[in-house]
Write an enzyme that holds these catalytic residues in place. Structure first.
Site, short mmCIF file in Angstrom:
data_model
loop_
_atom_site.label_atom_id
_atom_site.label_comp_id
_atom_site.label_asym_id
_atom_site.label_seq_id
_atom_site.Cartn_x
_atom_site.Cartn_y
_atom_site.Cartn_z
N ASP A 1 -3.26 -4.03 12.36
CA ASP A 1 -3.06 -2.60 12.12
C ASP A 1 -3.84 -2.22 10.86
O ASP A 1 -3.94 -3.02 9.92
CB ASP A 1 -1.56 -2.33 11.92
CG ASP A 1 -1.22 -0.86 11.79
OD1 ASP A 1 -1.57 -0.28 10.75
OD2 ASP A 1 -0.59 -0.31 12.70
N HIS B 1 6.00 -1.98 8.61
CA HIS B 1 6.19 -1.49 7.24
C HIS B 1 7.63 -1.60 6.76
O HIS B 1 7.89 -1.45 5.56
CB HIS B 1 5.77 -0.02 7.13
CG HIS B 1 4.30 0.22 7.27
ND1 HIS B 1 3.36 -0.47 6.55
CD2 HIS B 1 3.61 1.08 8.08
CE1 HIS B 1 2.15 -0.05 6.89
NE2 HIS B 1 2.28 0.88 7.82
N HIS C 1 -3.20 -0.43 8.46
CA HIS C 1 -2.38 -0.33 7.25
C HIS C 1 -1.75 -1.67 6.94
O HIS C 1 -1.42 -2.44 7.85
CB HIS C 1 -1.29 0.74 7.44
CG HIS C 1 -1.84 2.07 7.87
ND1 HIS C 1 -1.65 2.58 9.13
CD2 HIS C 1 -2.59 2.97 7.19
CE1 HIS C 1 -2.25 3.76 9.22
NE2 HIS C 1 -2.83 4.01 8.05
N ASP D 1 -5.17 1.60 14.98
CA ASP D 1 -5.59 2.66 14.08
C ASP D 1 -6.80 2.29 13.24
O ASP D 1 -7.23 3.10 12.40
CB ASP D 1 -4.43 3.13 13.19
CG ASP D 1 -3.50 2.02 12.77
OD1 ASP D 1 -3.85 0.84 12.95
OD2 ASP D 1 -2.40 2.31 12.27
#
Length: 370
Positions: free
Chosen positions: A186, A149, A188, A274
């Site tokens: 991931d 991120h 996200h 996740d």
């Protein structure tokens, strides 16, 4: 740690200091105070136990004995500056040297975090250099804090330095590779990696993620790159509730064809767990077998030579089993850690009608990218 290395072995890179990174007094994603009561355990969901328990599991099963366990030097300032501007690094270092602080969004840290983040980058960079140079067949970096991120001047989502981007730039600067693909599964969106390479034709970035989970305003199919990098970015936003079959379909119909057309010298996986069916920060239904099968598909596409860099995943119970499944596949080991949630998660997979809808979402994306 083992020092006997051959180009046909799988490396597993780790450093105790990465387990010591702390995020301050949070309860899940909320700062403690006012009406928010502290947890007994305290802290952010991005905590050391998921990573430490993965290492513990490979020790207990014996899989660690079949891997090349290695540390790595922290990333050099020269490596960091290829992605992060000096003012950002200086501010981060200054706060780190005092009592910690927070930069960007959801990136609290304690004293010494700068050095720990540089160590995390160093593990990924050593893994990428090692595979690119032919020292290892493939490699897994147990990196923490995560990095996908982090933008050049703005950290967010628990990520303080752009681990994978820095490692890729280092390998390109060393002339070990010319074209690199980053596959981010991931849950996200990998907004940091995307931003850093958005106008680059030599780095393909692909992100499979839950639609608008985090960040809520990025990760859309229309974002395909710009300038010379147009077409070198692919976002695959999936609706909540997707599980094993949908992820494999996305890999088969979208990711693998894109990788084959790009023909990268190396594939790097932003390896978050996740998207599992028991993760507190997502609403997906992947299993350990999902991650194993996606790894197998990538290995068949890139001749097994790729790097996995640990990213998210917040279930202390399940992350170790997902990671073990990937390492089994990467190394070709016969050692198996039985998935304790296999029956439960298999019974919770989408029904036929829901699966058809999820497949239609992928079909729309196939048409969009054609």
């Amino acid at each position: 740690m083992s020092t006997n290395t051959t180009s046909e072995q799988t490396a597993f890179l780790l450093d105790e200091k990465c387990f010591w990174h702390g995020g301050g007094n949070y309860a899940m994603l909320c700062p403690v105070g006012g009406l928010v009561q502290p947890f007994v355990s305290g802290g952010l969901p991005e905590a050391p136990e998921t990573k430490r328990r993965l290492k513990n599991l490979i020790d207990v099963t014996g899989l660690a004995n079949e891997l090349v366990l290695s540390g790595a030097a922290p990333a050099s300032i020269e490596d960091l500056l290829r992605v992060h501007p000096r003012p950002y690094l200086d501010e981060f270092k200054s706060l780190s040297d005092s009592n910690g602080g927070e930069l960007g969004l959801r990136t609290p840290f304690g004293p010494g975090a700068f050095e720990i983040a540089a160590q995390s980058v160093g593990l990924v960079t050593q893994a990428v250099r090692g595979v690119a140079a032919g020292r290892y067949r493939n490699a897994y970096a147990l990196s923490r804090p995560p990095g996908h991120h982090c933008l050049p001047e703005w950290p967010n989502g628990f990520c303080l330095m752009a681990n994978i981007a820095i490692a890729v730039e280092a390998a390109i600067a060393d002339k070990l590779v010319e074209r690199v693909a980053v596959v981010d599964w991931d849950v996200h969106h990998g907004n940091g990696t995307e931003t850093i390479f958005y106008d680059r034709p030599d780095v393909l970035t692909i992100s499979i993620h839950q639609d608008r989970c985090y960040p809520h305003d990025s990760g859309f199919v229309e974002q395909m790159g710009e300038g010379r990098g147009m077409g070198a970015n692919m976002n695959i936003p999936l609706p909540p509730g997707c599980g094993h079959q949908t992820y494999l379909e996305a890999m088969e119909r979208l990711v693998i064809p894109k990788l084959r057309a790009f023909d990268a010298d190396l594939v790097v996986v932003a390896c978050g767990f996740d998207a599992s069916g028991v993760d507190p920060l997502s609403r997906m239904l992947c299993t350990a077998e999902t991650f194993r099968e996606m790894t197998k598909m990538l290995m068949q596409t890139c001749d097994g030579r790729f790097v996995a860099a640990h990213e998210g995943g917040y279930s202390e119970l399940y992350v170790p089993f997902c990671g073990h499944a990937i390492l089994e596949e990467m190394s070709g080991s016969r050692i198996h850690a039985e998935d304790p949630l296999k029956t439960r998660l298999n019974n919770q997979q989408p029904d036929q009608k829901t699966q058809q809808f999820q497949s239609s979402v992928i079909t729309e994306m196939v048409s969009h990218f054609s």
